[in-house]
Design a protein around this motif. Sequence first.
Motif: not given
Lengths: 240, 128
Positions: A132-133, A164-166, A171, A173
Amino acid sequence: MNKKQICITLGIMCFILTFAICIQIRTINTANSTASQTLTDNGLRDEVLKWKEKYDNAYEELKKSEKTLEEVRQKATKNDDSSSKKEEELKINNTLLGLTNVKGSGIIIKLQDANENDSLATSDNISKKLIHNGDLLAVVNELKNAGAEAIEINNQRITNTSSITCEGNVTKINGEKIGSPFEIKAIGSQGLLYGQLTRPGSYLSLMSDDGIIVEVSKSDDISIEKYKGVVNFEYIKAIK
Amino acid sequence: MIFVAIIIGCLIGALIGINSPIIPYTYSGYLAIAIIAALDSVFGGIYATINKNFDLKIFVSGFFGNAILSILLTYLGQKLNVDIYLAAIVVFVGRMFNNLAIIRRHYLNKFIEYREEKKKKDMDKKEV
């Protein structure tokens, strides 16, 4: 019409036919799609491709203007001592901001989602078998803690403004989608980085306990590309 | 001579086609229709050869005319939001099957005649 003419016309026609068929097959293969017969679908797909092309063109232009800027700068500072100092300062600043291509020694981390049927994994929580992120954030954090000077995940440079996001099942970036397998490159002290990340109880060891495939290797020649976006600010002001 | 020309044409076409740049995806639909139309003309040509009324002028004009016309009709259909290309496919492929059936029957008959003649010859030999 004599026989020669007939032969030539038939040859040319066969040429055209096979030529067209070859091009068609290759076009369909590169379009990489399940056969969709509706022209509206094709229109949408075409629009996406057009925008992509536009983006690529704009990026190319940006590269060109950056080059001319560099040239102008060099010309301006050629015969001047004080401005050449400024130029060096600028270079250092750009390097710190992640706006230059850099290379050096460091480590490469490869992360991959756990195999579905991996019975060795201690956790039966399926979510823990995926990267995961948050996992990436933790790894980046450890890298920074160990003194990494430049970090890149799947060709996305980590800069001051990177997040860094979900986003659903991918993901993001720097606003670009990336997915497993991840390759994290970090430039810094090899011993420190390697030791920090492979020590017992490190985040990577926890991840590999959950079945995620982790591979850490040292490398003397890592090259990291610059941040491809633009860094600007609006609200901050320097205090004199 | 004619077969050599056809084979050379096909080979050169395939070679250049494999190494040439591809076309935008939007236009591949038109090219597909053109290919179907051209193939239809080819089978029509073979059928005409069997019937012994093959005319190169008609063949060439059909080959290019059908291809261009089908592209134009497909374009028109797209503008009018009618899937005219479906009608073109039905017509061309239907005719292709017709021609193929005739060609098949012709060669099947030839083959059967050839075998019967051979049998007769064998019988004659035995009698001798």
